[in-house]
Design an enzyme around this catalytic site. Structure first.
Site, PDB file in Angstrom:
ATOM      1  N   ALA A   5     -18.877 120.386  -4.879  1.00  0.00           N
ATOM      2  CA  ALA A   5     -19.220 118.971  -4.666  1.00  0.00           C
ATOM      3  C   ALA A   5     -20.387 118.743  -3.721  1.00  0.00           C
ATOM      4  O   ALA A   5     -20.707 117.593  -3.411  1.00  0.00           O
ATOM      5  CB  ALA A   5     -18.011 118.162  -4.196  1.00  0.00           C
ATOM      6  N   ALA A   6     -21.057 119.799  -3.274  1.00  0.00           N
ATOM      7  CA  ALA A   6     -22.228 119.587  -2.414  1.00  0.00           C
ATOM      8  C   ALA A   6     -23.305 118.805  -3.161  1.00  0.00           C
ATOM      9  O   ALA A   6     -23.892 117.857  -2.622  1.00  0.00           O
ATOM     10  CB  ALA A   6     -22.778 120.925  -1.936  1.00  0.00           C
ATOM     11  N   GLY A   7     -23.558 119.188  -4.404  1.00  0.00           N
ATOM     12  CA  GLY A   7     -24.535 118.457  -5.210  1.00  0.00           C
ATOM     13  C   GLY A   7     -24.105 117.027  -5.475  1.00  0.00           C
ATOM     14  O   GLY A   7     -24.935 116.116  -5.551  1.00  0.00           O
ATOM     15  N   ASP A   8     -22.800 116.816  -5.624  1.00  0.00           N
ATOM     16  CA  ASP A   8     -22.293 115.466  -5.868  1.00  0.00           C
ATOM     17  C   ASP A   8     -22.444 114.592  -4.627  1.00  0.00           C
ATOM     18  O   ASP A   8     -22.758 113.398  -4.722  1.00  0.00           O
ATOM     19  CB  ASP A   8     -20.827 115.523  -6.304  1.00  0.00           C
TER      20      ASP A   8
END
Length: 325
Positions: free
Chosen positions: A253-256
């Site tokens: 979820a870093a990109g999210d």
């Protein structure tokens, strides 16, 4: 840094999954079995993650998505209801399973993910028509690629016709049509997604990718590079975007977090771009730095939604960051 000026409104049209996460010393090679620890379940899916990330950054966020009526769907819906989200367009599909993400995380925080779409695959253009009021009353539409392609294109077209800025996170990696790309204002990709879109070697140097990505058309493109930050190409001007130094435990979820924070802060950029205002480039840099800080902070906690930071944390982490050339 202050929060989004006025009532920043974001609409996310996307996916919902229940993530099943197992931690292991390292990721397995093809054909290899690796022993891991106990598994954990976390609400997730790119759409849900990005919607929560946007809401935690202070934007009024509407979420258009489909879940099943299975136990996973009940748990995911309850988790989303605990957030500051408009869920009036969250559709429950009788007899369908909620999307499922199977995730392995290494000790260094890297991950491997396989997604079973479940109810996400049932979203139709008719569903989008029924929810288009959420799109056209927003400042920003945020999309990903975990729902059917025709719905993504339809949503982008509705937004473009209404003068709503469109941010597309082109993940998972797959080729995109010009019909979609010409309706996108901001494209966010990692290296795998970038090389897939350009049809070039997967290990292509980021510098070369930065030179090639503007060929795709959107005026703003962000190439995310994990702990190395990202590269922004805005109206043909490439700039290096730093990221705060953190101790990563889980990159899920870093990109999210990056995309949700970007959407929550893009309203003023879109307004300045339309007016060709003098602060346009400063507003772009501010939005991107906040996104970079949000993405880094999300790696410091396990899970998807549980790891997404709130605005005060993000502002502190971004305070000393500066855009490079």
């Amino acid at each position: 840094m202050a929060g989004p000026e006025g009532d920043s409104r974001v609409c996310v049209v996307g996916s919902v999954n229940m993530d099943l996460v197992v931690r292991a010393a390292r990721l397995p090679a093809p054909g290899e079995t690796v022993s891991g620890g106990a598994y954990r379940t976390y609400p997730g899916g790119k759409g849900a993650n990005q919607a929560v990330a946007s809401a935690r950054m202070g934007a009024h966020t509407s979420f258009v998505a489909c879940i099943g009526d299975d136990p996973h769907g009940v748990k995911v819906k309850a988790a989303l209801e605990s957030e500051s989200l408009d869920l009036s367009r969250l559709m429950v599909r009788p007899g369908e399973a909620t999307g499922l993400g199977l995730i392995t995380v290494s000790e260094g925080g890297e991950n491997m993910i396989v997604v079973s779409p479940g109810a996400n695959a049932t979203m139709t253009e008719a569903d989008l028509t029924g929810a288009q009021d959420a799109v056209i009353t927003s400042h920003v539409l945020l999309l990903q690629l975990e729902i059917p392609g025709p719905v993504i294109i339809a949503a982008a077209k509705v937004a473009r016709a209404a003068g709503v800025a469109v941010i597309l996170n082109a993940a998972p990696a797959r080729p995109l049509s010009q019909e979609l790309l010409r309706n996108v204002d901001v494209l966010v990709v990692n290296r795998v997604e970038a090389t897939t879109l350009l049809g070039i070697e997967p290990n292509t140097d980021p510098g070369r990718l930065t030179l090639r990505l503007p060929e795709l058309g959107p005026p703003a493109i962000l190439l995310t590079l994990g702990s190395q930050g990202s590269i922004l190409s805005y109206r043909g001007r490439p700039k290096r975007v730093p990221t705060p130094a953190v101790k990563a435990v889980d990159a899920v979820a870093a990109g999210d977090a990056f995309c949700g924070a970007l959407a929550a802060n893009w309203r003023d950029v879109a307004a300045a771009a339309k007016a060709r205002g003098p602060d346009e480039f400063k507003l772009v840099e501010r939005a991107v730095l906040l996104a970079s800080a949000a993405g880094a902070l999300a790696t410091t906690k396990p899970g998807a939604i549980p790891s997404l930071p709130r605005r005060d944390e993000v502002e502190r982490a971004a305070a000393d960051l500066r855009i490079g050339t």
